[in-house]
Design a protein around this motif. Sequence first.
Motif, PDB file in Angstrom:
ATOM      1  N   LYS A   5       0.832  -1.201   0.000  1.00  0.00           N
ATOM      2  CA  LYS A   5       0.000   0.000   0.000  1.00  0.00           C
ATOM      3  C   LYS A   5       0.868   1.252   0.000  1.00  0.00           C
ATOM      4  O   LYS A   5       1.909   1.298   0.640  1.00  0.00           O
ATOM      5  CB  LYS A   5      -0.890   0.041   1.249  1.00  0.00           C
ATOM      6  N   ILE A  35      -3.665  -2.383   7.891  1.00  0.00           N
ATOM      7  CA  ILE A  35      -4.425  -1.346   7.191  1.00  0.00           C
ATOM      8  C   ILE A  35      -5.486  -0.769   8.123  1.00  0.00           C
ATOM      9  O   ILE A  35      -5.694   0.446   8.186  1.00  0.00           O
ATOM     10  CB  ILE A  35      -5.058  -1.919   5.906  1.00  0.00           C
ATOM     11  N   LYS A  36      -6.148  -1.643   8.882  1.00  0.00           N
ATOM     12  CA  LYS A  36      -7.155  -1.180   9.846  1.00  0.00           C
ATOM     13  C   LYS A  36      -6.517  -0.332  10.937  1.00  0.00           C
ATOM     14  O   LYS A  36      -7.102   0.658  11.391  1.00  0.00           O
ATOM     15  CB  LYS A  36      -7.881  -2.371  10.467  1.00  0.00           C
ATOM     16  N   THR A  37      -5.309  -0.695  11.362  1.00  0.00           N
ATOM     17  CA  THR A  37      -4.596   0.077  12.375  1.00  0.00           C
ATOM     18  C   THR A  37      -4.263   1.471  11.850  1.00  0.00           C
ATOM     19  O   THR A  37      -4.422   2.470  12.563  1.00  0.00           O
ATOM     20  CB  THR A  37      -3.301  -0.654  12.783  1.00  0.00           C
ATOM     21  N   ILE A  38      -3.823   1.560  10.594  1.00  0.00           N
ATOM     22  CA  ILE A  38      -3.518   2.856   9.991  1.00  0.00           C
ATOM     23  C   ILE A  38      -4.782   3.690   9.855  1.00  0.00           C
ATOM     24  O   ILE A  38      -4.777   4.898  10.125  1.00  0.00           O
ATOM     25  CB  ILE A  38      -2.817   2.669   8.628  1.00  0.00           C
ATOM     26  N   ASP A  39      -5.900   3.069   9.468  1.00  0.00           N
ATOM     27  CA  ASP A  39      -7.167   3.790   9.365  1.00  0.00           C
ATOM     28  C   ASP A  39      -7.602   4.325  10.727  1.00  0.00           C
ATOM     29  O   ASP A  39      -8.143   5.424  10.820  1.00  0.00           O
ATOM     30  CB  ASP A  39      -8.264   2.876   8.806  1.00  0.00           C
ATOM     31  N   ARG A  40      -7.380   3.544  11.788  1.00  0.00           N
ATOM     32  CA  ARG A  40      -7.806   3.940  13.126  1.00  0.00           C
ATOM     33  C   ARG A  40      -6.909   5.029  13.717  1.00  0.00           C
ATOM     34  O   ARG A  40      -7.395   6.043  14.225  1.00  0.00           O
ATOM     35  CB  ARG A  40      -7.799   2.722  14.052  1.00  0.00           C
ATOM     36  N   ASP A  41      -5.587   4.842  13.655  1.00  0.00           N
ATOM     37  CA  ASP A  41      -4.641   5.741  14.330  1.00  0.00           C
ATOM     38  C   ASP A  41      -4.136   6.870  13.451  1.00  0.00           C
ATOM     39  O   ASP A  41      -3.656   7.876  13.972  1.00  0.00           O
ATOM     40  CB  ASP A  41      -3.435   4.955  14.839  1.00  0.00           C
ATOM     41  N   GLY A  42      -4.175   6.700  12.138  1.00  0.00           N
ATOM     42  CA  GLY A  42      -3.646   7.709  11.223  1.00  0.00           C
ATOM     43  C   GLY A  42      -2.238   7.353  10.786  1.00  0.00           C
ATOM     44  O   GLY A  42      -1.462   6.759  11.543  1.00  0.00           O
ATOM     45  N   ILE A  43      -1.904   7.743   9.573  1.00  0.00           N
ATOM     46  CA  ILE A  43      -0.605   7.389   9.002  1.00  0.00           C
ATOM     47  C   ILE A  43       0.540   8.103   9.720  1.00  0.00           C
ATOM     48  O   ILE A  43       1.638   7.548   9.863  1.00  0.00           O
ATOM     49  CB  ILE A  43      -0.560   7.645   7.468  1.00  0.00           C
ATOM     50  N   TYR A  80       0.869   5.288   0.908  1.00  0.00           N
ATOM     51  CA  TYR A  80       0.205   6.322   1.703  1.00  0.00           C
ATOM     52  C   TYR A  80       0.934   7.638   1.507  1.00  0.00           C
ATOM     53  O   TYR A  80       2.149   7.675   1.367  1.00  0.00           O
ATOM     54  CB  TYR A  80       0.234   5.974   3.191  1.00  0.00           C
TER      55      TYR A  80
END
Length: 78
Positions: free
Chosen positions: A36, A56-64, A38
């Motif tokens: 991916k 990917i879910k962790t990045i969506d939750r916490d932010g890049i 970003y």
Amino acid sequence: MSAHCQVTGRAPGFGKTVSHSHKRTNRRWDPNIQRKTYFLPSAGRRITLNVSAKGIKTIDRDGIEAVAARLRARGVKF
């Protein structure tokens, strides 16, 4: 591409497949790794990561930005 997630550290699991005759053979369970890209606003550039679906879910939750800071603290190059 290696089967390791750069965000969560997930790696393949190893074990045995057991047939009906109870013969055992080696196998491995690979994580769902995706490549991916970003955009990292603080650096003004794009970064490419090998991440699992959970990553990917962790990045969506916490932010890049937060995830990139954690990666830098661990010494991961991206």
